[in-house]
Design an enzyme around this catalytic site. Structure first.
Site, PDB file in Angstrom:
ATOM      1  N   THR A  86       4.961 -23.601 -10.990  1.00  0.00           N
ATOM      2  CA  THR A  86       5.464 -23.881  -9.610  1.00  0.00           C
ATOM      3  C   THR A  86       4.404 -23.522  -8.373  1.00  0.00           C
ATOM      4  O   THR A  86       4.502 -22.435  -7.849  1.00  0.00           O
ATOM      5  CB  THR A  86       6.788 -23.066  -9.375  1.00  0.00           C
ATOM      6  OG1 THR A  86       6.403 -21.710  -9.432  1.00  0.00           O
ATOM      7  CG2 THR A  86       7.883 -23.666  -9.974  1.00  0.00           C
ATOM      8  N   LEU A 153       7.685  -9.969 -14.949  1.00  0.00           N
ATOM      9  CA  LEU A 153       6.724  -9.432 -15.791  1.00  0.00           C
ATOM     10  C   LEU A 153       5.282  -9.416 -15.171  1.00  0.00           C
ATOM     11  O   LEU A 153       4.974 -10.179 -14.292  1.00  0.00           O
ATOM     12  CB  LEU A 153       6.437 -10.632 -16.953  1.00  0.00           C
ATOM     13  CG  LEU A 153       7.618 -11.008 -17.638  1.00  0.00           C
ATOM     14  CD1 LEU A 153       7.364 -12.068 -18.428  1.00  0.00           C
ATOM     15  CD2 LEU A 153       8.397  -9.954 -18.587  1.00  0.00           C
ATOM     16  N   GLU A 155       1.504  -9.230 -15.299  1.00  0.00           N
ATOM     17  CA  GLU A 155       0.307  -9.636 -16.184  1.00  0.00           C
ATOM     18  C   GLU A 155      -0.425  -8.350 -16.794  1.00  0.00           C
ATOM     19  O   GLU A 155      -0.442  -7.218 -15.748  1.00  0.00           O
ATOM     20  CB  GLU A 155      -0.838 -10.532 -15.482  1.00  0.00           C
ATOM     21  CG  GLU A 155      -0.182 -11.786 -15.430  1.00  0.00           C
ATOM     22  CD  GLU A 155      -1.253 -12.891 -14.692  1.00  0.00           C
ATOM     23  OE1 GLU A 155      -2.313 -12.620 -15.003  1.00  0.00           O
ATOM     24  OE2 GLU A 155      -0.588 -13.885 -14.121  1.00  0.00           O
ATOM     25  N   LEU A 253       1.514   1.755  -4.100  1.00  0.00           N
ATOM     26  CA  LEU A 253       0.816   2.425  -2.871  1.00  0.00           C
ATOM     27  C   LEU A 253      -0.440   2.737  -3.286  1.00  0.00           C
ATOM     28  O   LEU A 253      -1.007   3.639  -2.656  1.00  0.00           O
ATOM     29  CB  LEU A 253       1.705   3.737  -2.609  1.00  0.00           C
ATOM     30  CG  LEU A 253       3.264   3.432  -1.871  1.00  0.00           C
ATOM     31  CD1 LEU A 253       3.858   5.044  -1.825  1.00  0.00           C
ATOM     32  CD2 LEU A 253       3.022   2.507  -0.660  1.00  0.00           C
ATOM     33  N   HIS A 254      -1.049   1.826  -4.177  1.00  0.00           N
ATOM     34  CA  HIS A 254      -2.713   1.883  -4.288  1.00  0.00           C
ATOM     35  C   HIS A 254      -3.399   1.015  -3.428  1.00  0.00           C
ATOM     36  O   HIS A 254      -3.001  -0.086  -3.525  1.00  0.00           O
ATOM     37  CB  HIS A 254      -3.025   1.632  -5.764  1.00  0.00           C
ATOM     38  CG  HIS A 254      -2.351   2.672  -6.686  1.00  0.00           C
ATOM     39  ND1 HIS A 254      -2.574   3.822  -6.862  1.00  0.00           N
ATOM     40  CD2 HIS A 254      -1.524   2.294  -7.433  1.00  0.00           C
ATOM     41  CE1 HIS A 254      -1.936   4.321  -7.870  1.00  0.00           C
ATOM     42  NE2 HIS A 254      -0.935   3.447  -8.405  1.00  0.00           N
ATOM     43  N   GLY A 256      -6.491  -1.013  -1.654  1.00  0.00           N
ATOM     44  CA  GLY A 256      -7.451  -1.801  -2.621  1.00  0.00           C
ATOM     45  C   GLY A 256      -7.666  -2.745  -1.395  1.00  0.00           C
ATOM     46  O   GLY A 256      -7.927  -2.818  -0.160  1.00  0.00           O
ATOM     47  N   GLY A 260      -3.679 -10.277  -5.192  1.00  0.00           N
ATOM     48  CA  GLY A 260      -4.124 -11.326  -5.493  1.00  0.00           C
ATOM     49  C   GLY A 260      -3.250 -11.715  -6.611  1.00  0.00           C
ATOM     50  O   GLY A 260      -2.067 -11.209  -6.786  1.00  0.00           O
ATOM     51  N   CYS A 263       1.022 -14.757  -8.395  1.00  0.00           N
ATOM     52  CA  CYS A 263       2.572 -14.479  -7.935  1.00  0.00           C
ATOM     53  C   CYS A 263       2.615 -14.114  -6.377  1.00  0.00           C
ATOM     54  O   CYS A 263       3.146 -14.942  -5.445  1.00  0.00           O
ATOM     55  CB  CYS A 263       3.332 -13.557  -8.746  1.00  0.00           C
ATOM     56  SG  CYS A 263       3.121 -13.956 -10.406  1.00  0.00           S
ATOM     57  N   ARG A 331      -6.763 -16.152 -10.391  1.00  0.00           N
ATOM     58  CA  ARG A 331      -6.207 -16.833  -9.525  1.00  0.00           C
ATOM     59  C   ARG A 331      -6.020 -15.712  -8.113  1.00  0.00           C
ATOM     60  O   ARG A 331      -5.466 -14.731  -8.377  1.00  0.00           O
ATOM     61  CB  ARG A 331      -4.753 -17.229  -9.922  1.00  0.00           C
ATOM     62  CG  ARG A 331      -4.843 -18.579 -10.766  1.00  0.00           C
ATOM     63  CD  ARG A 331      -3.534 -19.022 -11.184  1.00  0.00           C
ATOM     64  NE  ARG A 331      -3.080 -18.163 -12.224  1.00  0.00           N
ATOM     65  CZ  ARG A 331      -2.054 -18.548 -12.951  1.00  0.00           C
ATOM     66  NH1 ARG A 331      -1.260 -19.540 -12.553  1.00  0.00           N
ATOM     67  NH2 ARG A 331      -1.711 -17.642 -13.958  1.00  0.00           N
TER      68      ARG A 331
END
Ligand code: UGA
Length: 440
Positions: A86, A153, A155, A253-254, A256, A260, A263, A331
């Protein structure tokens, strides 16, 4: 039970494989004959830890098969999962549902006996109702229910997330469908996984609400990191100090370079559009989307600043390209903003990623592809860590220093300790913690 899964992307493949591990008979279907042939030879189209082993053992046990024949798989199935993509629709950010609707029509044609059709893909509120309408219009005689069962889930940890989830969410008002879903997830009852039964549209919204909340949490700590840099505070301690409050929680709470992946960027945008269209805008999420995009774009400037204000003619080593470790997924990865900006600023960029290089080659130009972490550093003026792969966490700093022209590190994932870096002789820039200069 007999299960058909339509779509062998990351969600479909992991879900189908895990259902077969639960003991169900699963056929994963895809239009892509090459992909199916590969799967039948045991070749995984994605990198996901533990997946290959699970596919092989369940295929061997005769519980898991791969096919292009949707009709045959659906005909035998008690439950059919729609797990097609989607993507964000070009232009307006809405989720593109054309694959979901096309799958619904094909499934309708093949339904034989009572069948539960489950949307596993992340779909906007109301999609289940439209899938039901399509199936009913295509096959007025079919005996079926349409259920929403979103996936949560991550990745890189997808198998564990499927096998030991925090919860399972099931959206349906049909008792018959609920029974089928209970049976499918029965192995999870043994480990007392909470199952949230709710209405279909609520279930659809839960998925978006979960992802947008997590994206908001990350964006909160990222902005807090910027403030820490100005106030000379330490964002890691702030995260720990607030995260130990059970109401807040320590996860996500990291600080960075910005979130990305396939999702968060897509789902935050889709929910923003849904809310705007519904006349009930989500102002917080709108801000999150904007801040995160700007954050990813601003990361290259940190590297440039750490190099004294310019990178023209300088060599920059980049470790990590994927949007997070343990995946080959590129992605919406922050590297897609950072690397081109460095190249545009005149840098010679040398990169390495343990799993993402093949995918990255389609997306990045004008850079040097290296064989390993140390290979990137040869003669480098600065080293940037973009993704926190485990193998980058314990680099031999003496060796790094010897290889580099100047010992400058920009750690966008805070995987090193600033004091240790200063002791080891590095000028070290990180996120939400004070910069340190080489002491040695
Ligand atoms: C996310 C959710 O975590 C899953 O629950 C959900 O099922 C999935 O989306 C989906 O909708 O399919 P995923 O995209 O695989 O999973 O990755 P995350 O681990 O959530 O990380 C997303 C991004 O946030 C990464 O770029 C990561 O580096 C970043 N992140 C995460 C941070 O910057 N800080 C954190 O504390 C956590």
């Amino acid at each position: 039970m007999h299960v058909a899964v339509v779509g062998t992307g990351y969600v479909g493949l992991v879900s189908g494989t895990c259902f077969s591990e639960f003991g169900h008979h699963v056929t994963c279907v895809d239009k892509d004959a090459k992909k199916i042939a590969g799967l039948n030879r045991g070749e995984m189209p994605i990198y996901e830890p533990g997946l290959q082993r699970l596919v092989e053992s369940n295929a061997e046990a005769g519980r898991l098969g791969f096919s292009t024949d949707l009709g045959a798989a659906v005909k035998d199935a008690d439950a059919v999962f729609i797990a097609v993509g989607t993507p964000s629709r070009r232009g307006d950010g809405h989720a593109d549902l054309s694959y979901v609707y096309a799958a619904a029509e094909e499934i309708a044609k093949a339904i034989d006996g009572y069948t539960v059709v489950v949307t596993k893909s992340t779909v906007p509120v109301g999609t289940g109702a439209e899938v039901e309408r399509i199936i009913r219009a295509t096959r007025p005689d079919a005996d079926f229910d349409v259920v929403s069962n979103p996936e949560f889930l991550r990745e890189g940890a997808a198998i564990e997330d499927f096998m030991r989830p925090d919860r399972v969410v099931i959206g349906t008002e049909s008792e018959r469908a609920r029974e089928v879903m209970r049976e499918l997830y029965r192995p999870l009852y043994l480990i007392e996984t909470p199952i949230v039964f709710t209405r279909r549209q609520t279930s659809e919204l839960i998925k978006y609400a979960a992802n947008t909340f997590l994206a908001t949490k990350i964006t909160f700590i990222n902005e807090m990191a910027d403030l820490c840099e100005v106030l000379d505070a330490d964002v890691q301690d702030v995260a720990r100090g607030i995260g130990l409050d059970g109401r807040i929680g320590r996860k996500f709470l990291h600080a960075g370079p910005g979130y990305g992946g396939s999702c968060f960027p897509k789902d935050t945008l889709a929910l923003v559009r849904t809310a705007q269209d519904a006349g009930s805008p989500l102002r917080i999420v709108e801000t999150v989307v904007e801040i995160n995009a700007k954050r990813k774009q601003s990361m290259a400037q940190r590297v440039i600043d750490a190099c004294g204000g310019g990178v023209a003619g300088k060599t920059i080593a980049v470790l990590g390209l994927t949007f997070k470790p343990n995946t080959d997924d590129m992605r919406d990865s922050p590297s897609l903003d950072i690397v081109p900006a460095l190249v545009a600023a005149g840098a010679r960029v040398r990169v390495f990623d343990p799993k993402g290089m093949d995918e990255a080659r389609h997306l990045l130009d004008g850079i040097e592809w290296c064989k390993g972490a140390y290979d990137t550093m040869a003669d480098a003026d600065a080293l940037t860590i973009v993704t926190e792969w485990n193998e980058f966490r314990a680099l031999d700093l003496d060796r790094v220093k010897e290889l580099m022209k100047t010992p400058v590190m920009i750690d966008l994932r805070n995987i090193y300790n600033p004091n240790d870096m200063a002791e080891a002789g590095f000028d070290y820039t990180c996120i939400g913690r004070a910069k340190v200069s080489a002491r040695a």
